[in-house]
Design an enzyme around this catalytic site. Structure first.
Site, PDB file in Angstrom:
ATOM      1  N   LYS A  76      43.834  -0.414 -15.553  1.00  0.00           N
ATOM      2  CA  LYS A  76      44.575  -1.939 -16.031  1.00  0.00           C
ATOM      3  C   LYS A  76      44.481  -2.627 -14.688  1.00  0.00           C
ATOM      4  O   LYS A  76      44.363  -3.667 -14.932  1.00  0.00           O
ATOM      5  CB  LYS A  76      45.944  -1.568 -16.599  1.00  0.00           C
ATOM      6  CG  LYS A  76      45.944  -0.951 -17.968  1.00  0.00           C
ATOM      7  CD  LYS A  76      45.638  -1.899 -18.935  1.00  0.00           C
ATOM      8  CE  LYS A  76      45.225  -1.159 -20.473  1.00  0.00           C
ATOM      9  NZ  LYS A  76      44.707  -2.263 -21.510  1.00  0.00           N
TER      10      LYS A  76
ATOM     11  N   TYR B   8      44.026   5.682 -16.030  1.00  0.00           N
ATOM     12  CA  TYR B   8      44.525   4.665 -17.051  1.00  0.00           C
ATOM     13  C   TYR B   8      45.160   3.458 -16.393  1.00  0.00           C
ATOM     14  O   TYR B   8      44.744   2.380 -16.356  1.00  0.00           O
ATOM     15  CB  TYR B   8      45.296   5.325 -18.199  1.00  0.00           C
ATOM     16  CG  TYR B   8      45.916   4.224 -18.867  1.00  0.00           C
ATOM     17  CD1 TYR B   8      45.333   3.549 -19.835  1.00  0.00           C
ATOM     18  CD2 TYR B   8      47.437   3.890 -18.686  1.00  0.00           C
ATOM     19  CE1 TYR B   8      45.746   2.514 -20.569  1.00  0.00           C
ATOM     20  CE2 TYR B   8      47.746   2.833 -19.620  1.00  0.00           C
ATOM     21  CZ  TYR B   8      47.193   2.149 -20.308  1.00  0.00           C
ATOM     22  OH  TYR B   8      47.710   1.090 -21.014  1.00  0.00           O
TER      23      TYR B   8
ATOM     24  N   SER C 153      49.914  -3.631 -18.546  1.00  0.00           N
ATOM     25  CA  SER C 153      51.207  -2.721 -18.583  1.00  0.00           C
ATOM     26  C   SER C 153      51.994  -2.537 -17.267  1.00  0.00           C
ATOM     27  O   SER C 153      51.306  -2.529 -16.388  1.00  0.00           O
ATOM     28  CB  SER C 153      50.249  -1.117 -18.892  1.00  0.00           C
ATOM     29  OG  SER C 153      51.208  -0.163 -18.540  1.00  0.00           O
TER      30      SER C 153
HETATM   31  P1  NAD Z   1      45.801   1.722 -29.787  1.00  0.00           P
HETATM   32  O1  NAD Z   1      44.922   2.854 -29.048  1.00  0.00           O
HETATM   33  O2  NAD Z   1      46.510   1.761 -30.992  1.00  0.00           O
HETATM   34  O3  NAD Z   1      44.789   0.340 -30.034  1.00  0.00           O
HETATM   35  C1  NAD Z   1      43.660  -0.008 -29.373  1.00  0.00           C
HETATM   36  C2  NAD Z   1      42.669  -0.057 -30.245  1.00  0.00           C
HETATM   37  O4  NAD Z   1      41.540  -0.294 -29.620  1.00  0.00           O
HETATM   38  C3  NAD Z   1      42.258   1.208 -31.129  1.00  0.00           C
HETATM   39  O5  NAD Z   1      42.444   0.786 -32.437  1.00  0.00           O
HETATM   40  C4  NAD Z   1      40.980   1.742 -30.723  1.00  0.00           C
HETATM   41  O6  NAD Z   1      40.226   2.091 -31.629  1.00  0.00           O
HETATM   42  C5  NAD Z   1      40.371   0.471 -30.189  1.00  0.00           C
HETATM   43  N1  NAD Z   1      39.269   0.659 -28.972  1.00  0.00           N
HETATM   44  C6  NAD Z   1      39.335   1.401 -27.959  1.00  0.00           C
HETATM   45  N2  NAD Z   1      38.113   1.447 -27.383  1.00  0.00           N
HETATM   46  C7  NAD Z   1      37.461   0.446 -27.958  1.00  0.00           C
HETATM   47  C8  NAD Z   1      36.060  -0.282 -27.562  1.00  0.00           C
HETATM   48  N3  NAD Z   1      35.363   0.031 -26.642  1.00  0.00           N
HETATM   49  N4  NAD Z   1      35.875  -1.353 -28.594  1.00  0.00           N
HETATM   50  C9  NAD Z   1      36.477  -1.421 -29.540  1.00  0.00           C
HETATM   51  N5  NAD Z   1      37.777  -0.993 -29.824  1.00  0.00           N
HETATM   52  C10 NAD Z   1      38.092  -0.053 -29.141  1.00  0.00           C
HETATM   53  O7  NAD Z   1      46.869   1.181 -28.777  1.00  0.00           O
HETATM   54  P2  NAD Z   1      47.972   0.261 -28.467  1.00  0.00           P
HETATM   55  O8  NAD Z   1      49.193   0.949 -28.251  1.00  0.00           O
HETATM   56  O9  NAD Z   1      47.907  -0.766 -29.629  1.00  0.00           O
HETATM   57  O10 NAD Z   1      47.610  -0.476 -27.227  1.00  0.00           O
HETATM   58  C11 NAD Z   1      46.818  -1.731 -27.217  1.00  0.00           C
HETATM   59  C12 NAD Z   1      46.643  -2.153 -25.794  1.00  0.00           C
HETATM   60  O11 NAD Z   1      47.827  -2.252 -25.114  1.00  0.00           O
HETATM   61  C13 NAD Z   1      45.980  -1.297 -24.949  1.00  0.00           C
HETATM   62  O12 NAD Z   1      44.825  -2.059 -24.131  1.00  0.00           O
HETATM   63  C14 NAD Z   1      46.742  -0.546 -24.097  1.00  0.00           C
HETATM   64  O13 NAD Z   1      46.291   0.073 -23.079  1.00  0.00           O
HETATM   65  C15 NAD Z   1      47.694  -1.511 -24.068  1.00  0.00           C
HETATM   66  N6  NAD Z   1      49.191  -1.050 -23.778  1.00  0.00           N
HETATM   67  C16 NAD Z   1      49.824  -0.131 -24.379  1.00  0.00           C
HETATM   68  C17 NAD Z   1      50.949   0.295 -24.315  1.00  0.00           C
HETATM   69  C18 NAD Z   1      51.718   1.380 -25.307  1.00  0.00           C
HETATM   70  O14 NAD Z   1      52.488   1.975 -24.932  1.00  0.00           O
HETATM   71  N7  NAD Z   1      51.307   1.612 -26.523  1.00  0.00           N
HETATM   72  C19 NAD Z   1      51.483   0.044 -23.180  1.00  0.00           C
HETATM   73  C20 NAD Z   1      51.068  -0.898 -22.149  1.00  0.00           C
HETATM   74  C21 NAD Z   1      49.754  -1.486 -22.531  1.00  0.00           C
HETATM   75  C1  WQD Z   2      58.946   7.782 -21.496  1.00  0.00           C
HETATM   76  C2  WQD Z   2      60.012   8.805 -21.089  1.00  0.00           C
HETATM   77  C3  WQD Z   2      58.790  10.801 -19.971  1.00  0.00           C
HETATM   78  C4  WQD Z   2      57.643  12.579 -23.979  1.00  0.00           C
HETATM   79  C5  WQD Z   2      53.731   5.467 -21.022  1.00  0.00           C
HETATM   80  C6  WQD Z   2      52.464   5.087 -20.145  1.00  0.00           C
HETATM   81  C7  WQD Z   2      52.577   3.518 -19.630  1.00  0.00           C
HETATM   82  C8  WQD Z   2      52.528   2.834 -20.705  1.00  0.00           C
HETATM   83  C9  WQD Z   2      53.770   3.225 -21.885  1.00  0.00           C
HETATM   84  C10 WQD Z   2      50.266   2.154 -21.639  1.00  0.00           C
HETATM   85  C11 WQD Z   2      59.192   9.474 -19.522  1.00  0.00           C
HETATM   86  C12 WQD Z   2      59.866  11.036 -21.219  1.00  0.00           C
HETATM   87  C13 WQD Z   2      58.027  11.621 -22.911  1.00  0.00           C
HETATM   88  C14 WQD Z   2      58.542  13.694 -24.290  1.00  0.00           C
HETATM   89  C15 WQD Z   2      59.943  13.226 -22.242  1.00  0.00           C
HETATM   90  N1  WQD Z   2      51.457   2.819 -21.664  1.00  0.00           N
HETATM   91  N2  WQD Z   2      59.285  11.878 -22.286  1.00  0.00           N
HETATM   92  N3  WQD Z   2      59.457  14.148 -23.265  1.00  0.00           N
HETATM   93  O1  WQD Z   2      55.420   7.487 -19.500  1.00  0.00           O
HETATM   94  O2  WQD Z   2      57.140   5.388 -19.351  1.00  0.00           O
HETATM   95  O3  WQD Z   2      54.858   4.992 -20.150  1.00  0.00           O
HETATM   96  O4  WQD Z   2      53.533   4.827 -21.952  1.00  0.00           O
HETATM   97  O5  WQD Z   2      50.045   1.497 -20.783  1.00  0.00           O
HETATM   98  O6  WQD Z   2      51.290   3.374 -18.855  1.00  0.00           O
HETATM   99  O7  WQD Z   2      52.478   5.901 -18.926  1.00  0.00           O
HETATM  100  O8  WQD Z   2      56.187   6.114 -21.698  1.00  0.00           O
HETATM  101  O9  WQD Z   2      56.990   7.485 -24.049  1.00  0.00           O
HETATM  102  O10 WQD Z   2      55.459   8.621 -22.227  1.00  0.00           O
HETATM  103  O11 WQD Z   2      57.675   8.425 -21.484  1.00  0.00           O
HETATM  104  O12 WQD Z   2      60.957  13.437 -21.912  1.00  0.00           O
HETATM  105  O13 WQD Z   2      57.868  14.506 -25.071  1.00  0.00           O
HETATM  106  O14 WQD Z   2      60.156   9.866 -21.967  1.00  0.00           O
HETATM  107  O15 WQD Z   2      59.017  11.795 -19.221  1.00  0.00           O
HETATM  108  O16 WQD Z   2      60.498   9.448 -18.717  1.00  0.00           O
HETATM  109  P1  WQD Z   2      55.754   6.151 -19.831  1.00  0.00           P
HETATM  110  P2  WQD Z   2      56.752   7.864 -22.426  1.00  0.00           P
END
Ligand code: NAD
Ligand code: WQD
Length: 351
Positions: free
Chosen positions: A155, A151, A126
């Site tokens: 990562k 979190y 991330s």
């Molecule tokens: P998500 O929660 O939709 O998907 C993650 C999946 O992993 C879920 O289906 C959950 O049930 C499963 N899971 C969690 N812990 C587990 C375990 N111990 N064993 C087996 N399954 C498990 O999340 P997502 O948005 O699809 O994110 C996928 C990956 O990408 C995550 O690692 C997340 O940290 C990373 N990521 C997400 C975002 C985002 O904003 N969505 C941004 C950057 C990185």
């Molecule tokens: C985006 C912008 C908020 C909700 C997060 C995680 C990051 C990654 C992606 C996993 C920010 C603003 C939000 C609301 C708002 N996840 N906001 N009102 O914080 O950039 O990233 O998700 O890895 O680790 O931190 O994304 O969608 O939460 O926020 O004003 O109700 O929207 O303040 O500026 P963020 P977000």
């Protein structure tokens, strides 16, 4: 036996979209997910969309015996590792869960992979590992910073763990993909983000207001040093992200070692731009009110995506309008995520 890609967390948001693309590209996949933040319905939808049976095991990456059984039963040649907990605020309240699930879970997975002599891994990292970036756009060479919450630190710890693996043993081929802000959904309206519990991310919060489930969107902070005072982020369509994984998998197997790639569009949008973009696309007015800054938010976070373009031949293809249309189609079709039958499609893309 056919070569199989193991997808941990493949029932979740990004994993399910990537699984679909892998199957459409002719690959055999096996999904392992404990359904802690997803549901079996996403697997059913995947099967409907791909017109094929998807191998699915409900289980946990922390279960070493299960992993050994999986690696001995299937001919797995690569692992796409999405499984993890991702709710920032929850990670502050329950840090042990996040370190146990994300860090220990990944260690357990890597140990099982090593026992099975499977060394190709793509990891979901991330942009949060950059912490407060000194400059934007963010290039990978900038190095990691100080993530603002458990979190993000989980990562970063995993990235360090994976780096050490490749330094210690040249058989490891690892791609670390640093996602920026994934939004959007499959254009069918059948696959999308369906987290259990209250959403915290901008798009799900915004669409809840659009659906009348909440009266106004809270915008956290209007005094940032940005053009309109609200935070700027690099929103990327989940299908573009999924395509990045396919490319990473191809390049990884041809070029061993550790690779780190930003997956973003290289374009930043402010919160107010997202709100007005959504209003333009849907014709729905979004009431909002400004509140204090949210702890841990950085003013600007957007990618230099040049490295992925040069080395993977990948760049994001879908623009903000497409992201917002697809997000809204998914949310309005599935107001309760996967737990209810889809309602008829709402018209989108028109005022
Ligand atoms: P998500 O929660 O939709 O998907 C993650 C999946 O992993 C879920 O289906 C959950 O049930 C499963 N899971 C969690 N812990 C587990 C375990 N111990 N064993 C087996 N399954 C498990 O999340 P997502 O948005 O699809 O994110 C996928 C990956 O990408 C995550 O690692 C997340 O940290 C990373 N990521 C997400 C975002 C985002 O904003 N969505 C941004 C950057 C990185
Ligand atoms: C985006 C912008 C908020 C909700 C997060 C995680 C990051 C990654 C992606 C996993 C920010 C603003 C939000 C609301 C708002 N996840 N906001 N009102 O914080 O950039 O990233 O998700 O890895 O680790 O931190 O994304 O969608 O939460 O926020 O004003 O109700 O929207 O303040 O500026 P963020 P977000």
């Amino acid at each position: 036996m056919r070569k199989t890609t193991l997808i941990t967390g493949g029932a979740g948001y990004i994993g399910s979209h990537t699984a679909l693309q892998l199957v459409e590209a002719g690959r055999c996949v096996l999904i392992l997910d404990n359904l802690s933040n997803s549901s079996r319905e996403s697997i059913t939808r995947l099967e409907q969309l791909s017109h094929s049976n998807i191998d699915f095991i409900e289980g946990d990456i922390r279960d070493a015996a299960l992993l050994d059984e999986i690696f001995s039963t299937f001919d797995i040649d690569a692992v796409l590792h999405f499984a993890g907990l991702k709710a920032v605020a929850q990670s502050v309240r329950r840090p042990m869960e996040y370190y146990a699930n994300n860090v220990v879970g990944t260690l357990n997975l890597c140990q099982a992979m090593a026992r099975a002599h499977v060394f190709n891994l793509v990891f979901s990292s991330s942009a949060t590992v950059y912490g407060e970036p000194a400059t934007t756009p963010i290039v990978e060479a900038l190095g990691t910073g100080k993530p603002a919450n458990p979190y993000g630190r989980s990562k970063l710890m995993i990235e360090e763990l994976l780096t050490d693996l490749t330094l210690a043993d040249s058989r490891w081929n690892i791609a670390v993909l640093r996602y920026f802000n994934p939004i959007g959904a499959h254009p069918s309206g059948q696959l999308g983000e369906a987290p259990n519990g209250q959403p915290n991310n901008l798009l799900p919060c915004l669409t809840q207001v659009a659906m009348g489930l909440s009266s106004a969107l809270t915008v956290y902070g209007n005094d940032y040093p940005t053009a309109d005072g609200t935070c700027v982020r690099d929103y990327i369509h989940v299908l573009d992200l999924a395509e990045g994984h396919l490319k990473a998998l191809q390049v990884l197997q041809a070029e061993p070692g550790l690779h780190i790639w930003n997956l973003g569009t290289g374009i930043g949008y402010s919160v107010l731009q997202i709100i007005s973009g959504f209003e333009d696309v849907t014709g729905i007015s979004i009431p909002y009110r400004f509140a204090e800054r949210r702890a841990g938010d950085v003013a600007e976070c957007w990618a230099d995506a040049g490295k992925a373009e040069r080395e993977l031949g990948w760049s994001a293809q879908r623009d903000l309008t497409q992201m917002l249309i697809d997000s809204w189609r998914w949310q309005s079709n599935n107001p309760r995520g996967y737990s209810a039958q889809p309602a008829p499609l709402l018209a989108v893309g028109m005022k």
